[in-house]
Write an enzyme that holds these catalytic residues in place. Sequence first.
Site, short mmCIF file in Angstrom:
data_model
loop_
_atom_site.label_atom_id
_atom_site.label_comp_id
_atom_site.label_asym_id
_atom_site.label_seq_id
_atom_site.Cartn_x
_atom_site.Cartn_y
_atom_site.Cartn_z
N GLY A 1 -2.79 -6.42 -10.54
CA GLY A 1 -2.58 -5.14 -11.22
C GLY A 1 -3.00 -5.14 -12.67
N ALA B 1 -8.59 -6.75 -8.52
CA ALA B 1 -9.05 -5.67 -7.65
C ALA B 1 -10.14 -4.85 -8.35
CB ALA B 1 -7.87 -4.78 -7.24
N CYS C 1 0.84 -1.20 0.00
CA CYS C 1 0.00 0.00 0.00
C CYS C 1 0.87 1.26 0.00
CB CYS C 1 -0.93 0.00 1.21
SG CYS C 1 -1.99 1.47 1.27
N LYS D 1 1.74 -9.38 0.38
CA LYS D 1 1.47 -8.72 -0.90
C LYS D 1 2.42 -7.55 -1.03
CE LYS D 1 -2.40 -6.89 -3.63
NZ LYS D 1 -2.03 -5.49 -3.86
#
Length: 488
Positions: free
Chosen positions: A214, A241, A115, A154
């Site tokens: 991604g 996502a 993140c 991740k």
Amino acid sequence: MTVNTPLCFRGKNILAPMVRVGTLPMRLLALDYGADIVYCEELIDIKMLQCKRVVNEVLETVDFVAPNERVVFRTCERERHCVIFQMGSADAERALAVAKLVESDVAGIDINMGCPKEYSTKASMGAALLSDPDKIESILTTLVKGICKPVTCKIRILPSVEDTVNLVKRIEKTGIAAIAVHGRKKEERPQHPVHCDVIKAISEAVSIPVIANGGSHDFIKEYTDIETFQKATAASSVMIARAAMWNPSIFRKEGPFPLKEVMHDYIKYAVRYDNHYTNTKYCLCQMLREQLETAQGKKLHAAQSTQEICEAFEMSEFYEETTAIFEAKKTSLETKKQDEDDQMEDPDVIKMAVRFDKREYPPQITPKMYLLEWCRKEKHPQPVYETIQRPLDRLFCSVVTVADQKYRSTLWDKSKKLAEQAAAIVCLRTLGVPEGKLCEGENHLINKRKREDQERLNNRDHGKDLAEPSHKKANFAEESSDMNVPKL
């Protein structure tokens, strides 16, 4: 009997962890549409350590509830063997404590190391960990050794392929079960191309499963694109996502459902699991996207409750039916709990079904004050109140002990003070002692207060001051009992 087999991370289509999106309704919907594994949104270790695990019998969920009563993480049996709990942490011992807290309710634990948002990186979490391999190794090794469930992490890619591969090899040695790789650098955003070549280099360099992430912007527009992205990265699995956020039926082999149908399915889960309306509203807005300016989009934008959201989507009848079922279930559980409490109750406790209504008493006069005065007059120790709170409905019940005898009301009250007053009433009525009600006529406590106040005024006029009057002490005795309330 359900057999809990080890979670496999090869050949899987996975819902990615997304802040404000990866709550229970979205995770269940993704599973319905074909997702194999679902990740919850990133939850910070310090916040989770403040939570208490609560079994919600009405919703049939396990809730992790913060001190302010807000549900931080909610899960259910349906996803127990396929939900990964993603955590934000920069401390190995805190991470392990949280993992142990949730371990029995999830399929695995993931540490967020990708993140790029400031709220995460400023606390040395998320992408900030990428520059501290020693800390990464410490956290992951501690988790792998400390819990029985699989551990994953991740990451985002580093400025060079070589550095990224070296980091991943070091991570592999900690014993984690899989690694998810978002194929962008921490300063890159969704509009930047995903680096499939770097993910591929990682996949070829390690033996643990690599989960490619991604690809929503460049690759994944429908189900068949998932395989295209997987081949381009040589990854073991694919994590989706934004494409899933826009339409979670992207996981359907047969093709996506119309958005209207998907949103209806989502709302049903949101109502069924009492999702907070602001979160429900946010997720629906992500699905509507360019349709936010339509009539329905404007209704959604204006909604200020789950009921209003349902009205915007013509689902009022479903909302009313579901909430009615919950209310009935809650009442049934309360009745059952009350019966169990009564059966388990100490037989020596004297009980009555009474409540305290302050409208029936003069101002500043309460049954607790009368009981305290009676105990002083009869040379008994002052009353002792033991109050408990029932987790199911958060109602209170108090037992008062006077002269070695216990008294309580069989009715549960919405506050500790009301429950204690009710217990005092039971005691006074059992003893045949006045409780101070208006209908009882002249109130000796009021007269006593007037006399004491007059005496204080007279003595002040003569330069003297009496000690604190007894009714003040009575008030203090009441207040001092309102300290800690244990829960059942």
